[in-house]
Design a protein around this motif. Structure first.
Motif, PDB file in Angstrom:
ATOM      1  N   THR A   1       0.821  -1.209   0.000  1.00 16.60           N
ATOM      2  CA  THR A   1       0.000   0.000   0.000  1.00 16.60           C
ATOM      3  C   THR A   1       0.854   1.257   0.000  1.00 16.60           C
ATOM      4  O   THR A   1       0.554   2.233  -0.701  1.00 16.60           O
ATOM      5  CB  THR A   1      -0.956  -0.002   1.201  1.00 16.60           C
ATOM      6  OG1 THR A   1      -1.715  -1.221   1.210  1.00 16.60           O
ATOM      7  CG2 THR A   1      -1.912   1.168   1.141  1.00 16.60           C
TER       8      THR A   1
ATOM      9  N   GLY B   1      -6.599  -1.455  -0.340  1.00 18.77           N
ATOM     10  CA  GLY B   1      -5.559  -0.466  -0.068  1.00 18.77           C
ATOM     11  C   GLY B   1      -5.214   0.356  -1.287  1.00 18.77           C
ATOM     12  O   GLY B   1      -4.978   1.580  -1.182  1.00 18.77           O
TER      13      GLY B   1
ATOM     14  N   GLY C   1       1.041  -0.621   8.325  1.00 21.89           N
ATOM     15  CA  GLY C   1       0.469  -1.944   8.538  1.00 21.89           C
ATOM     16  C   GLY C   1       0.337  -2.312  10.001  1.00 21.89           C
ATOM     17  O   GLY C   1       0.381  -1.465  10.901  1.00 21.89           O
TER      18      GLY C   1
ATOM     19  N   ALA D   1       1.063   3.988   6.094  1.00 21.52           N
ATOM     20  CA  ALA D   1       0.775   2.659   5.542  1.00 21.52           C
ATOM     21  C   ALA D   1       1.678   1.626   6.202  1.00 21.52           C
ATOM     22  O   ALA D   1       2.143   0.694   5.562  1.00 21.52           O
ATOM     23  CB  ALA D   1       0.989   2.669   4.028  1.00 21.52           C
TER      24      ALA D   1
ATOM     25  N   GLY E   1      -4.355   1.266   4.108  1.00 20.92           N
ATOM     26  CA  GLY E   1      -3.939  -0.124   4.073  1.00 20.92           C
ATOM     27  C   GLY E   1      -4.439  -0.885   5.285  1.00 20.92           C
ATOM     28  O   GLY E   1      -5.451  -0.542   5.905  1.00 20.92           O
TER      29      GLY E   1
ATOM     30  N   ALA F   1      -5.685  -6.471  -0.560  1.00 19.67           N
ATOM     31  CA  ALA F   1      -4.728  -5.543  -1.161  1.00 19.67           C
ATOM     32  C   ALA F   1      -5.418  -4.537  -2.073  1.00 19.67           C
ATOM     33  O   ALA F   1      -5.077  -3.345  -2.080  1.00 19.67           O
ATOM     34  CB  ALA F   1      -3.667  -6.321  -1.940  1.00 19.67           C
TER      35      ALA F   1
END
Length: 455
Positions: free
Chosen positions: A19, A386, A157, A155, A371, A383
């Motif tokens: 992302t 994102g 995560g 991004a 994301g 995915a």
């Protein structure tokens, strides 16, 4: 003070994964300067840590359009769109080439330790929005840096903050002390050292999502191999077993995702895994022989195991955003406008409608969580979600609100309608798919991939 005119400052992207790199590609396409800060030693560092796991999304769903456009002049060839890459394939064949194409706009070994407004802490209102962001960075060599930014796209995560075994969201008693025999990742059983750790051993797998399915399938394969005799899994579920326990199966519009649940069911049916239901871990103790004994909140004590694999989900690290004014849902730790759309009590992967910059905005204008991190503790991320998020966010940063507000995304249905739920309510049955009430289906207890969603 800023060293450059506000509009000429870069947009800092925290995290060089799928992302984050897609966000950088969109920024480049808009004529804006991205600066990607990746804590790991290479782009896609988190993805590389599960390089042995095959995704359940095909290449057609894993390549961002703006990224592909940026890669085209380099001679990059898109992999077969119908095939399923491993995490290693995704990193090596797409993420690294994309990072290379972005060049000096990607910095690795750069850990973000804080984000604030220049000259303003969280309390100060006066002139706040007229100040650029200041991103505090610590490099791998220990050097510290302060970077001014016009906007920040986080991004980063959730990979670095896995959830614990404890059912109350905190580590179980003794969980930290037993760390040598607990992992929070899907083990790479092709690695001889890792394989030896689990071969012939009794392993508890705690979790009920795609990652847990994958671990059960891997352990079942090991049990059936020549060097895995005696390998046994104990699958710990906080809920009971019903028709939705193993996912959507053949009704899942991502066939490989549906196959994961079927593989987990086969592991149980074939006797390679015993399911323990309604078990919420309170403590992890050692017996006299060094084995680990899981103790439930209801007082149950399970037979000792040699290893524990905890796959109970992931959560966002918000510590470095403490000086930023965020508006997060108090349950999911996701943006408040997004949270109702992704609440796992209500939604499956395919029931989340398209969302963009407006759902991802905060009281602190110019910062966005995107994301997997945008989903907070919700497990149903893909995915392609994102990629559409950052397309909309970057358009908003560029001032193109018409494009930013035109959000289009159709997600594949899981085959499990509504939410999977997180806790069984006494006397309530799960809803069938789609819309027809269905009584819980008991699974007869007999003697791989992940990626993009629902880990």
């Amino acid at each position: 003070m800023t060293t450059a005119p506000f509009a000429e400052l870069p947009v800092v992207v925290i995290g060089g994964g799928p992302t984050g790199l897609a966000a950088a590609a969109h920024l480049t396409g808009r004529g804006l300067t991205p600066l990607v800060l990746e804590a790991g030693p290479a782009a896609g560092a988190a993805v590389r840590e599960w390089s042995h796991v095959r995704l359940f999304s095909t290449w057609s769903e894993l390549v961002d359009p703006a990224a592909e456009k940026l890669l085209a002049p380099t001679g990059w060839t898109r992999p077969d769109p119908a095939t399923y890459p491993s995490g290693g394939d995704w990193a090596g064949q797409y993420l690294q080439p994309l990072a290379d194409a972005l060049g000096d706009n990607v910095r690795t070994g750069a850990t973000v330790t804080g984000v604030s407004r220049s000259g303003r802490d969280r309390i100060v209102d006066a002139g706040r929005e007229g100040q650029p962001f200041v991103v505090h960075v610590t490099h791998a060599d220990g050097r510290e840096e302060r970077i001014h930014a016009r906007a920040v796209i986080d991004a980063s995560g959730t990979w670095t903050t896995p959830s614990p075994a404890g059912a109350n969201g905190l580590p179980a008693l003794g969980e930290k002390a037993a760390a040598a025999n607990i992992t929070y990742r899907i083990p790479d059983l092709e690695d001889p050292v890792v394989r030896a750790r689990y071969a012939g051993k009794r392993t508890a797998v705690i979790g009920s999502g795609a990652s847990a399915f994958t671990a059960l399938a891997y352990l079942a394969d090991l049990a059936e191999s020549g060097d895995g005799t005696g390998t046994k899994a104990v699958w710990i579920l906080r809920r009971g077993i019903s028709g939705s326990t193993f996912g959507g199966g053949t009704a899942d519009q991502l066939p490989a995702r549906g196959a994961l649940g079927l593989a987990a069911k086969a592991a149980v049916d074939n006797g390679h895994a015993d399911a323990v239901t309604g078990f919420r871990t309170e403590a992890v103790e050692r017996d006299a022989d060094g084995g680990l004994v899981l103790v439930g909140e209801d007082g149950r004590r399970l037979e000792p195991v040699d290893e524990v694999i905890v796959l109970t989900g992931l959560r966002p690290d918000l510590s470095f955003l403490s000086e930023i004014r965020l508006n997060l849902d108090d349950r999911l730790q996701a943006p408040v406008e997004l949270a109702p759309l992704i609440d796992p009590n209500q939604h499956s992967c395919g029931s989340v409608y398209p969302h963009g910059h407006r759902e991802l905005s905060h009281p602190e204008q110019g910062i966005y969580l995107v994301g997997m991190k945008s989903y907070g503790r919700a497990p149903t991320f893909l995915a392609m979600t994102g990629y559409e998020q950052v397309r909309s966010v970057v358009a908003a940063v560029a001032g193109d609100l018409e494009s930013a507000d035109t959000v289009e995304l159709t997600l594949p249905e899981t085959g499990v309608c509504g939410g999977a739920g997180l806790f069984d309510a006494p006397g309530e049955a799960s809803a069938g798919c789609c819309g027809t009430p269905a009584a819980p289906q008991l699974v007869q207890l007999g003697a791989p991939s992940t990626g993009g969603c629902c880990s």
